[in-house]
Design a protein around this motif. Structure first.
Motif, PDB file in Angstrom:
ATOM      1  N   ALA A   1       0.803  -1.228   0.000  1.00 36.32           N
ATOM      2  CA  ALA A   1       0.000   0.000   0.000  1.00 36.32           C
ATOM      3  C   ALA A   1       0.834   1.276   0.000  1.00 36.32           C
ATOM      4  O   ALA A   1       0.483   2.255   0.652  1.00 36.32           O
ATOM      5  CB  ALA A   1      -0.967   0.003   1.183  1.00 36.32           C
TER       6      ALA A   1
ATOM      7  N   ASP B   1      -5.910   8.273   6.116  1.00 37.39           N
ATOM      8  CA  ASP B   1      -5.679   7.271   5.068  1.00 37.39           C
ATOM      9  C   ASP B   1      -5.635   7.865   3.668  1.00 37.39           C
ATOM     10  O   ASP B   1      -4.907   7.393   2.807  1.00 37.39           O
ATOM     11  CB  ASP B   1      -6.788   6.214   5.097  1.00 37.39           C
ATOM     12  CG  ASP B   1      -6.616   5.229   6.233  1.00 37.39           C
ATOM     13  OD1 ASP B   1      -5.494   5.130   6.752  1.00 37.39           O
ATOM     14  OD2 ASP B   1      -7.604   4.574   6.587  1.00 37.39           O
TER      15      ASP B   1
ATOM     16  N   ARG C   1      -4.461  -0.412  11.454  1.00 33.81           N
ATOM     17  CA  ARG C   1      -4.569  -0.741  10.036  1.00 33.81           C
ATOM     18  C   ARG C   1      -3.530  -1.769   9.648  1.00 33.81           C
ATOM     19  O   ARG C   1      -2.375  -1.683  10.059  1.00 33.81           O
ATOM     20  CB  ARG C   1      -4.380   0.515   9.176  1.00 33.81           C
ATOM     21  CG  ARG C   1      -4.724   0.314   7.716  1.00 33.81           C
ATOM     22  CD  ARG C   1      -4.541   1.593   6.929  1.00 33.81           C
ATOM     23  NE  ARG C   1      -3.410   1.518   6.021  1.00 33.81           N
ATOM     24  CZ  ARG C   1      -2.978   2.540   5.298  1.00 33.81           C
ATOM     25  NH1 ARG C   1      -3.552   3.717   5.415  1.00 33.81           N
ATOM     26  NH2 ARG C   1      -1.957   2.398   4.486  1.00 33.81           N
TER      27      ARG C   1
ATOM     28  N   ASP D   1      -2.053  -3.708   6.098  1.00 34.07           N
ATOM     29  CA  ASP D   1      -2.008  -3.745   4.642  1.00 34.07           C
ATOM     30  C   ASP D   1      -1.280  -5.012   4.205  1.00 34.07           C
ATOM     31  O   ASP D   1      -0.317  -5.440   4.851  1.00 34.07           O
ATOM     32  CB  ASP D   1      -1.280  -2.526   4.076  1.00 34.07           C
ATOM     33  CG  ASP D   1      -1.894  -1.220   4.524  1.00 34.07           C
ATOM     34  OD1 ASP D   1      -3.131  -1.158   4.657  1.00 34.07           O
ATOM     35  OD2 ASP D   1      -1.139  -0.252   4.747  1.00 34.07           O
TER      36      ASP D   1
ATOM     37  N   ASP E   1      -2.623  -5.347  -3.770  1.00 34.92           N
ATOM     38  CA  ASP E   1      -2.523  -4.647  -2.488  1.00 34.92           C
ATOM     39  C   ASP E   1      -3.900  -4.594  -1.838  1.00 34.92           C
ATOM     40  O   ASP E   1      -4.892  -4.241  -2.495  1.00 34.92           O
ATOM     41  CB  ASP E   1      -2.011  -3.222  -2.696  1.00 34.92           C
ATOM     42  CG  ASP E   1      -0.528  -3.169  -2.990  1.00 34.92           C
ATOM     43  OD1 ASP E   1       0.258  -3.175  -2.035  1.00 34.92           O
ATOM     44  OD2 ASP E   1      -0.158  -3.123  -4.181  1.00 34.92           O
TER      45      ASP E   1
ATOM     46  N   GLN F   1      -5.350  -2.532   1.075  1.00 34.60           N
ATOM     47  CA  GLN F   1      -5.198  -1.494   2.102  1.00 34.60           C
ATOM     48  C   GLN F   1      -6.306  -1.659   3.125  1.00 34.60           C
ATOM     49  O   GLN F   1      -7.465  -1.835   2.788  1.00 34.60           O
ATOM     50  CB  GLN F   1      -5.265  -0.105   1.477  1.00 34.60           C
ATOM     51  CG  GLN F   1      -5.156   1.017   2.503  1.00 34.60           C
ATOM     52  CD  GLN F   1      -5.095   2.387   1.862  1.00 34.60           C
ATOM     53  OE1 GLN F   1      -4.312   2.619   0.958  1.00 34.60           O
ATOM     54  NE2 GLN F   1      -5.928   3.311   2.349  1.00 34.60           N
ATOM     55  N   ASN F   2      -5.918  -1.599   4.408  1.00 34.10           N
ATOM     56  CA  ASN F   2      -6.849  -1.845   5.503  1.00 34.10           C
ATOM     57  C   ASN F   2      -7.523  -3.197   5.315  1.00 34.10           C
ATOM     58  O   ASN F   2      -8.751  -3.319   5.250  1.00 34.10           O
ATOM     59  CB  ASN F   2      -7.890  -0.727   5.607  1.00 34.10           C
ATOM     60  CG  ASN F   2      -8.644  -0.747   6.920  1.00 34.10           C
ATOM     61  OD1 ASN F   2      -8.335  -1.518   7.825  1.00 34.10           O
ATOM     62  ND2 ASN F   2      -9.651   0.109   7.039  1.00 34.10           N
TER      63      ASN F   2
END
Length: 727
Positions: free
Chosen positions: A133, A153, A666, A668, A687, A689-690
């Motif tokens: 990310a 973010d 978080r 990733d 990827d 993310q979160n």
């Protein structure tokens, strides 16, 4: 768009390369090539000696990551970790060795490892490609450090150890530049532009070389910052062949190329163009719930030698971005933003040149850079009958003309540096019916620094900055002592004074609407900081522990109040070897402003981790790798204050609501499949993310449509698929 792509494609041809690492080994001071320098691959018998021009070439290497050892008689050896070798391209790696200051005349080959300087985060294309990310954004890579907090973010703006992001500064080739980010309003309170961040950085990893983020007790060469410094440098093009990279993802489409202008020529280029995927879909009429976002940028660096010891760079980057939101009908509106049209547009440009010249026992580097941006934010409100009844037009611009020159000379075993940073600033800002201002300011910052070994195991670096603006001046002394206990352990004690010119975007130490204050005398914000650091380093494994303190005796915009940050950090890192790497750390700190209950960036703790593994899944003649990277961050919440009307719809009376957002968590994940073909390297990455889908709080605000406090949440799970080919 078509003209930008056409200009880039004009320099593209088709050539193939081998699995090679090549470059030149230089004397760091004089830029003189070092013939006979040895370059070897750690853990193997592979190695070569540089030719009479200092040029070396490691050929027939298997694709993958390597650790190179470079040494030369009378010079301090250097270890180069995480060197990424790919098929179809030549990995260029120029090496600069430092003379053995403690015994210049002694004929030895040193094998001591280099001392890791604290407070620096290296930024490399290889790491940005490997870590989850990052989206090829250098600012997002540095969040893998526990000393850096994520402020939102959607925005790459960061806070260092409880300090406002507005006090970070950006440098390119040594000169100061404006905020080089697209969509600077992404994720911010009321969609207002941020001072130092944005949704996507214009300086793609494809164009970077030896860049870093400094946030601790950096030396006298770095001035005009009481926060952190992004020290960015552009890479030169490959000297042996033309190379290309094409990439497509949900973030955008990119095309990069580098190489000599003609075969056998010494003048090289490196160029990169990107166009956002959402912007492309917008052009085709795709609707994103009334919102459209897009960006594009082009970067170019042309490099040519002047004689045998000098090199000239001419470079530039330009970017356009927009973020538009159309109001919703009354029946579909849920919050106040739904009752507004918001049109945000930004244009940013940077152009400059730098000259690096070597002489006997000395070198001179000079850069001149002009940078600027303009952004507009047009807001229109609608009544209950969907008729426009209000408007708010906002315009901001900034321009910096920056010159940085540094002369370094070896004198009796010590390195002496003399330099100057000179900046001319121009800011404009207008808010419809409220203000219309223009401001000019300058900063002249000469500095001097000396670095020498008092004993063979004790290094001293001492320097002083002088800062002069139209309204204020400051003398900033700095010093560091590095005690080498043995080949693996060292202690560093450092401290000094740090000043920064306040301006409309950072004059308030905390946060306020729009991030702007006008009509004041912009003085220098002065601070003191000190650190005590222990470093353990051995064969690619590094552990650092640091105690730090930052003190601000007079925060001007807050009525001469004091402020401070103090705490400690512990980090450990293993560079990429044997298919495994990790970076783990934690930071505890307290950030306070005298008399203020609300300390916006005092998250108090931050824990971060990044770990990964690469597996060789080759089969037969198919050379393939599977990589997994996991990044995580857990930090305390940010402090905010919001005014709440005491009667519905009326601001005649209100009460202040102070709150802290919930802790931020978080994770990733990046899955990377790479195939090394005979003449190219291809990869597919996913990827997440979160990845755990945690609903992190952004901030709370009183909503004039719902007449109650609303919580703005940050991004949820976002999957990004990327295809990349290099040849």
């Amino acid at each position: 768009m078509k003209y930008w792509i056409g200009g880039l494609m004009a320099i593209i041809g088709v050539e193939l390369g081998a699995q090679t690492v090549s470059g030149t080994v230089y004397d760091q001071m004089s830029n003189t090539p070092l013939p006979g320098a040895t370059i070897s691959v750690s853990g193997t018998l592979t190695g070569v000696a540089a030719d009479e021009n200092g040029f070396y070439e490691l050929t027939d290497l298997e694709p993958g990551h390597y650790r190179l050892l470079v040494s030369y008689v009378g010079y301090t050896g250097k270890t180069l970790s995480e060197v990424w070798v790919k098929t179809g391209v030549v990995t260029r790696l120029d090496v600069y060795l430092e003379r053995n200051s403690s015994s210049l005349d002694e004929v030895i080959v040193t094998t001591n490892i280099s001392i890791t300087e604290p407070g620096k985060i290296g930024i490399t294309e290889e790491q940005i490609n490997r870590f989850a990310a990052t989206y090829y954004d250098p600012a997002r890579l540095v969040t893998s450090s526990p000393d850096v907090a994520v402020t939102n973010d959607q925005n790459n703006q960061i806070s260092v150890r409880g300090i406002s992001p507005n006090y970070n500064t950006w440098r390119l080739e040594g000169a100061e530049i404006v905020n080089p980010n697209h969509l600077s309003n992404a994720g911010t309170f009321l969609d207002q532009p941020s001072a130092t961040g944005g949704g996507v950085n214009m300086l793609s990893a494809q164009m970077l070389s030896q860049s870093q983020f400094l946030y601790s007790t950096f030396d006298s060469r770095y001035s005009n910052s009481v926060g952190g410094v992004f020290d960015m440098n552009l890479k030169d093009g490959n000297t042996t062949q033309r190379q290309y990279t094409a990439q497509a993802s949900l973030i955008g489409l990119g095309l990069a190329t580098e190489g000599p202008f003609r075969e056998g020529g010494k003048m090289t280029y490196a160029a990169n163009y990107r166009y956002s995927f959402t912007g492309l879909l917008t052009q085709f009429g795709v609707d994103f719930g009334g919102e459209s976002i897009g960006f594009q940028d082009l970067s170019l660096n042309v490099s040519t030698p002047l004689g045998t010891r000098s090199r000239l760079k001419v470079f530039g980057t330009g970017g356009l971005s927009f973020n538009n939101f159309d109001h919703k009908p009354m029946a579909e509106s849920e919050v106040i933003k739904d009752r507004r049209d918001i049109y945000y547009d930004n244009k940013t440009g940077v152009i400059g040149a730098s000259l690096n010249s070597g002489f006997d026992n000395s070198h001179l580097t000079t850069s001149v850079v002009l940078s600027g941006y303009e952004n507009t934010r047009d807001q229109y409100g609608y009544d209950d009958n969907d008729v426009q009844d209000t408007s708010l037009i906002q315009h901001n611009s900034q321009r910096i003309l920056s010159m940085h020159s540094s002369y370094e000379r070896s004198v009796g075993g010590a390195n002496v540096t003399l330099g100057v940073l000179a900046n001319q600033y121009h800011w404009t800002g207008s808010l419809q019916g409220i203000f219309d201002h223009s401001l000019n300011q300058f900063l002249i910052n000469p500095y001097a620094q000396v670095e020498w070994y008092i004993f063979s195991d004790l290094k001293v670096k001492a320097g002083v900055n002088y800062n002069q603006s139209a309204d204020d001046s400051s003398i900033d002394p700095r010093i560091s002592l590095t005690q080498q206990l043995n080949a693996n352990n060292s202690f560093i004690l450092a401290g000094g004074k740090y000043s920064q010119l306040t301006n409309p975007y950072n004059s308030d130490f905390v946060s306020f609407y729009g991030g702007q204050r006008w009509g004041e005398i912009y003085e220098l914000l002065k601070s003191y900081r000190g650190t005590l650091t222990h470093v353990y380093e051995k064969r690619g494994f590094n552990v650092q522990s640091e105690f730090f303190g930052y003190y601000y005796p007079s925060v001007i915009a807050l009525g001469e109040r004091t402020a401070w940050t103090f705490g400690g950090t512990l980090t450990s890192e293993k560079s990429f070897s044997d298919g495994l790497y990790f970076r783990l750390g934690g930071s505890l700190f307290e950030s306070e402003i005298e008399g203020f209950v609300i300390q916006p960036y005092n998250t108090r703790y931050n824990m971060s981790m990044a770990a990964g593994k690469e597996w060789d899944v080759s089969k037969g003649t198919k050379n393939r790798r599977l990589g997994l990277n996991l990044r995580g961050q857990y930090q305390g919440g940010f402090y905010y204050s919001e005014n709440i009307p005491t009667t519905d719809g009326s601001m005649s009376g209100y009460s202040r609501f102070d709150y802290r957002t919930a802790p931020y968590l978080r994770f990733d994940v990046r899955l990377l499949w790479t195939r090394y073909r005979e003449n190219r390297t291809t990869s597919i990455a996913l990827d997440l993310q979160n990845a755990s889908g945690v609903q992190n709080e952004g901030y709370k605000y009183f909503d004039g449509f719902t007449n109650q406090l609303e919580t703005q949440y940050q991004l949820g799970l976002i999957p990004i698929l990327t295809y990349r080919v290099e040849w």
